[in-house]
Structures are given as C-alpha cells and as structure tokens.
Design an enzyme around this catalytic site. Structure first.
Site, short mmCIF file in Angstrom:
data_model
loop_
_atom_site.label_atom_id
_atom_site.label_comp_id
_atom_site.label_asym_id
_atom_site.label_seq_id
_atom_site.Cartn_x
_atom_site.Cartn_y
_atom_site.Cartn_z
N TYR A 1 -1.76 -1.51 10.73
CA TYR A 1 -1.96 -1.89 9.31
C TYR A 1 -0.81 -1.37 8.44
O TYR A 1 -0.25 -2.12 7.62
CB TYR A 1 -3.30 -1.31 8.83
CG TYR A 1 -3.53 -1.40 7.35
CD1 TYR A 1 -3.97 -2.59 6.76
CD2 TYR A 1 -3.32 -0.30 6.51
CE1 TYR A 1 -4.18 -2.68 5.38
CE2 TYR A 1 -3.53 -0.38 5.14
CZ TYR A 1 -3.96 -1.57 4.58
OH TYR A 1 -4.17 -1.65 3.22
N SER B 1 0.84 -1.20 0.00
CA SER B 1 0.00 0.00 0.00
C SER B 1 0.87 1.24 0.00
O SER B 1 2.02 1.21 0.46
CB SER B 1 -0.88 0.02 1.26
OG SER B 1 -1.53 1.26 1.38
P1 NAD Z 1 -11.38 -6.10 0.64
O1 NAD Z 1 -12.00 -6.02 1.96
O2 NAD Z 1 -12.25 -6.24 -0.54
O3 NAD Z 1 -10.34 -7.32 0.58
C1 NAD Z 1 -9.66 -7.78 1.70
C2 NAD Z 1 -10.00 -9.24 1.84
O4 NAD Z 1 -9.12 -9.82 2.82
C3 NAD Z 1 -11.39 -9.53 2.36
O5 NAD Z 1 -12.32 -9.65 1.31
C4 NAD Z 1 -11.20 -10.86 3.08
O6 NAD Z 1 -11.62 -11.93 2.25
C5 NAD Z 1 -9.70 -10.99 3.25
N1 NAD Z 1 -9.34 -11.26 4.64
C6 NAD Z 1 -9.19 -10.37 5.65
N2 NAD Z 1 -8.87 -11.02 6.79
C7 NAD Z 1 -8.81 -12.34 6.47
C8 NAD Z 1 -8.53 -13.52 7.20
N3 NAD Z 1 -8.24 -13.48 8.51
N4 NAD Z 1 -8.59 -14.72 6.56
C9 NAD Z 1 -8.90 -14.78 5.24
N5 NAD Z 1 -9.16 -13.70 4.49
C10 NAD Z 1 -9.12 -12.50 5.11
O7 NAD Z 1 -10.45 -4.81 0.50
P2 NAD Z 1 -9.33 -4.38 -0.57
O8 NAD Z 1 -9.16 -2.95 -0.36
O9 NAD Z 1 -9.63 -4.88 -1.90
O10 NAD Z 1 -8.02 -5.07 -0.02
C11 NAD Z 1 -7.19 -5.89 -0.82
C12 NAD Z 1 -5.74 -5.53 -0.59
O11 NAD Z 1 -5.48 -4.22 -1.06
C13 NAD Z 1 -5.31 -5.55 0.87
O12 NAD Z 1 -4.04 -6.19 0.97
C14 NAD Z 1 -5.17 -4.10 1.21
O13 NAD Z 1 -4.21 -3.88 2.23
C15 NAD Z 1 -4.71 -3.53 -0.11
N6 NAD Z 1 -4.90 -2.10 -0.24
C16 NAD Z 1 -6.15 -1.58 -0.31
C17 NAD Z 1 -6.29 -0.20 -0.41
C18 NAD Z 1 -7.63 0.45 -0.50
O14 NAD Z 1 -7.70 1.68 -0.47
N7 NAD Z 1 -8.72 -0.26 -0.60
C19 NAD Z 1 -5.17 0.62 -0.45
C20 NAD Z 1 -3.92 0.04 -0.37
C21 NAD Z 1 -3.81 -1.31 -0.25
#
Ligand code: NAD
Ligand code: MG
Length: 306
Positions: free
Chosen positions: A211, A198
């Site tokens: 985080y 991120s």
């Molecule tokens: P999201 O909530 O759609 O996806 C995260 C997923 O992680 C969840 O759907 C869930 O299935 C899974 N998860 C969480 N805890 C878990 C556990 N204990 N066991 C199994 N699965 C688990 O959100 P997203 O934003 O698409 O996140 C995806 C990635 O992108 C993450 O690594 C996040 O850190 C990264 N990210 C997101 C953003 C943003 O702004 N959305 C920014 C930077 C990085």
C-alpha cells in the site's frame, strides 16, 4: 445514534475552534469488517461533513468525479464539493451501495445532482466507463479526484499474498492511470485533477509495504503529470492524509489491536475526521489555487512530511 458518534459535531469548518478539541477523542473499540468495509457499520461513525461542512460557492456549476466517493475521505470530498455548488459522480464497489446511497442523499439534499457509479476499478473497462457515464450524465467533467484505494495490513512481506500485492497496485496505481487517461480528452482548461496519496508515501509502515509503495507512486505520478498538463491549463495536485477514521482502517487496514490508539501519536493527539480533509480538496479544485501545481498538501495532524 451513540452519544460519542463524531457526526454529532455541529460546528462547521469555518467556526473558530481549537483543533485539539474540535472532536471528542476517538478511541475506537476493536472491530473488524470484511474488506472494503461499510461506514454505516463503524463505531463511532466518521464525520463526512453532513452537519459540519458549510459551502461558500467556490465550485459553482462544476462537474466532479470522485472515486471511492461512498465513504471516508471521498464521501467527505463529495459532500463538500456539492455544498460548494458542484454536481458529483461517485464511484464505489457494488457491495458499498448502502454507504453510496447515504452520500447521494446528502448531495441531493444540498441541492446538487449525484450520479452513482458502482463497479470494480481493477477492471480497465470500468475505469473508462465511469468517466464516460459522468460526462454523459453531468454534461462534462472539470474535476477528477482519484481517491479509491485498497489497504490490507500484513505481519511481514513474506506473509503478504501475491494476489493482494497485485490487486493493491491495480486498484491504487493502475486505476489512477487509467481513469486519468480516460478523463483527459474531456477536461477543459481550468480543470483540476487531485490524487489521494498518504503520509505513508514518506514514512512507510512495515505492515503496509504494498500500500505505501502505491501511495509513493501516486505522489510521483502527480508531480510528473502536473508538468505535462500545465501548458493545457489543467492542474494536477495531491493530498496526503495522516491517520483518518474511515472504513479502510477497521477492514484489515490496520492490525485490529492498534485501532484504539489509532492517530493518537500525531502532534494533535487524535485521528482526523474525513471532513477535515475536504477543504484541502476544495482548495485544489477551485480556481483560487491557479498557481498551485504538482503540490502534495499534507493534512496529517502535524506528522512531518518532506
Ligand atoms: P474508504 O474505505 O472510505 O475509501 C476507499 C474507497 O476505495 C472505498 O470506499 C471503495 O469504494 C474504494 N475502492 C477500493 N477498492 C476499489 C476497487 N477495486 N474498485 C472501486 N473502488 C474501490 O477509506 P479512506 O480512508 O477514505 O480512503 C480514501 C483515500 O484516502 C485512499 O486513497 C487512501 O489511501 C487515502 N488515505 C487514507 C488514510 C486514512 O488514514 N484513512 C490515510 C492516508 C491516505
Ligand atoms: Mg467505502
């Protein structure tokens, strides 16, 4: 479906278009869901590429495992991989079955096989279990995307429960180590590992210290492992998203009062949609990036990264 839903967009990623206006501006109303949050219950709905990702055969016949593949960025990556010709296994938490079913439907309608892997990745046995099931059901594994993550905002470090800190490191860092370790014996030369880090790895916001630290650890892990695995022909890279409209945000990932302005301070002036991340993962998974290793590809709407 509301008229302002982002998934009403019908231009795909290869259409010449202005990135400022590719999507209608998202001003999400304040909304709160219990963690981990369901995409099906978000307003507006994120765009995971069902109508906006066009494949060009870049991952024909590949077998991929995407953790957190039920929603958000992981779902968009799973959809894009399928459109590029890969079979895809998605791991997710059991309470996310509804979102997972939707992704499976899109993968299947794209003509590829989908495997559902519910379970909590803070359990070490599940980390190896999802790899073994993927290999058994898809006949092998060539692409691993470590994308699952927990993100809970707190007012201060003092108010961050110890249990939350432990679970965040377990889900984000330890699971990434464990799933990757379990996958290594199965990955042939030419395989790719892609980790979701991120922009907060470089610019840690005070409400997200646990985080943000996990995202910095994942970035570091990526660059170190890339060197170890290079001689084996396995490439390891990362993608660093900026603010993306996914279930992570309205399920305590941001202070709720910040949601309407989410992403508006980026140079593009808007939050990103999950499908806008997918081409970065496809590029890093495909053989065209054969000389790209240990790289963190920033997809941040212009937020600067080192
Ligand atoms: P999201 O909530 O759609 O996806 C995260 C997923 O992680 C969840 O759907 C869930 O299935 C899974 N998860 C969480 N805890 C878990 C556990 N204990 N066991 C199994 N699965 C688990 O959100 P997203 O934003 O698409 O996140 C995806 C990635 O992108 C993450 O690594 C996040 O850190 C990264 N990210 C997101 C953003 C943003 O702004 N959305 C920014 C930077 C990085
Ligand atoms: Mg989810």
């Amino acid at each position: 479906m509301a008229a302002d839903d982002a998934d009403t967009t019908r231009t795909d990623q290869l259409t010449f278009q202005n990135p400022v206006t590719r999507y209608p501006e998202i001003t999400p109303p304040e909304q709160v869901q219990a963690e981990p949050g369901l995409q099906a219950e978000m307003t507006p709905k994120p765009d995971i590429g069902e109508f906006s990702y066009r494949g060009t055969g870049r991952l024909e016949g590949r077998r991929a495992l995407v953790t957190g593949g039920d929603s958000g960025i992981g779902a968009a990556v799973a959809v894009a991989f399928a459109r590029e010709g890969a079979d895809v296994a998605i791991s997710y938490l059991p309470e996310e079955e509804k979102d997972a079913d939707e992704v499976v439907r899109i993968i299947t309608e794209s003509g590829r096989r989908a495997v559902k892997l519910p379970g909590d990745l803070t359990d070490p046995a599940l980390c190896s279990g999802i790899v073994e099931r993927t290999v058994a059901e898809l006949g092998g594994l060539d692409i691993l995307v470590n994308n699952a993550a927990k993100q809970i905002a707190n007012d201060s470090l003092e108010e961050t429960p110890d249990e939350q800190i432990v679970q965040t490191f377990e889900a984000n860092v330890l699971a990434t180590f464990r799933v990757t370790k379990a996958a290594l014996p199965h990955l042939p030369p030419g395989s790719a590992i892609i980790n979701s880090t991120s922009v907060v790895a470089y610019q840690p916001p005070p409400p997200l210290l646990d985080y943000a630290s996990t995202k910095a650890a994942i970035n570091n892990f990526t660059k170190g492992l890339a060197q170890e695995l290079a001689p084996k022909g396995i490439r390891v890279n990362a993608v660093a998203p900026g603010p993306i409209w996914t279930p992570l945000q309205p399920s305590h990932g941001q202070p709720v009062e910040d949601l309407p302005e989410f992403g508006k301070s980026t140079p593009l002036g808007r939050a990103g949609q999950p499908t806008e991340l997918a081409p970065a993962y496809v590029f890093l998974a495909s053989p065209e990036s054969s000389y790209v290793l240990g790289e963190t590809l920033a997809v941040t709407g212009g937020m600067p990264t080192p």
